[in-house]
Design an enzyme around this catalytic site. Sequence first.
Site: not given
Length: 295
Positions: A88-91, A93
């Site tokens: 995760g941690l990709c907005g 996406f």
Amino acid sequence: MAALNEVKERIGSVTSTQQITKAMKMVAASKLRKAQDKITQMRPYSEKLFSILGNVTAALKEEANNPYAQGRDEIKNVLIVVVTSDRGLCGAFNANIIKATRQLVEEKYAGKNVTLLTLGNKGNEFFAKRDYNVISDYAEIFHDLSFEQARKVAEYAMAEFLNGTYDAVDIVYNEFVNVVTQVVHADRFLPVAADADESKENAQEMEVDYIFEPNKEDILKELIPKSLKISFYTKLLDSNAAEQGARMSSMDKATDNAGELIKQLTLMYNRSRQAAITTEILEIVGGAEALAQGS
């Protein structure tokens, strides 16, 4: 004093978080450069290959026999390839891919027998926990993304389409445009969509007299599957570059937000500290005056 210590601890915690997001941004930027180079180099090759395939197919006209373009009279069984990331941690996406996939299942293919082939752990985790028919054999493909890995997935989808297991194969992925822009696509992979008007126009404009070696059948037999595998691999490269761009952008915003929060907390700390000092001074002055009056 207890409140001051709490604010000071929050400042330290946010500072640590900012250091982590800044490091993750740098890592994503490094991976993005490599992923962007790959997709930039692959796109011209993929486009040229499809151009050659289209020209040859148009030149052969009715002689061209493409089993991957044979549509079904009725679509009953559908395979959707869902391309997400492993982490995760990709907005938004992954959320955008999941949303687009659910729309396909619930709207376009409502009432059909839909199977999801998940590429990426995030999509696999989401759909496996819900009432979806999921194939997770290739979920960890992005641990070591290569043409060989993509080829295996493409060959599975192609083989299952030819033997009639699925009447259509779609792929949902993010196209890389730039660092801050990713576009969600839900493309038909099989059967191959053919534009009759465009093929006819290309055939009329084409004046090239092709010499086939060894023969037409062998060339098409080799060229068509190869072009499909290249197309599939290109989409995975697009998704990989889009993921790194989304993560870099997300971590950049998180770093900036942490900096703003640190400024606010520091201002709050200084104001509270100043108020505490002022209160202590007033207490000392008041006590001194009381002693003076008493004496």
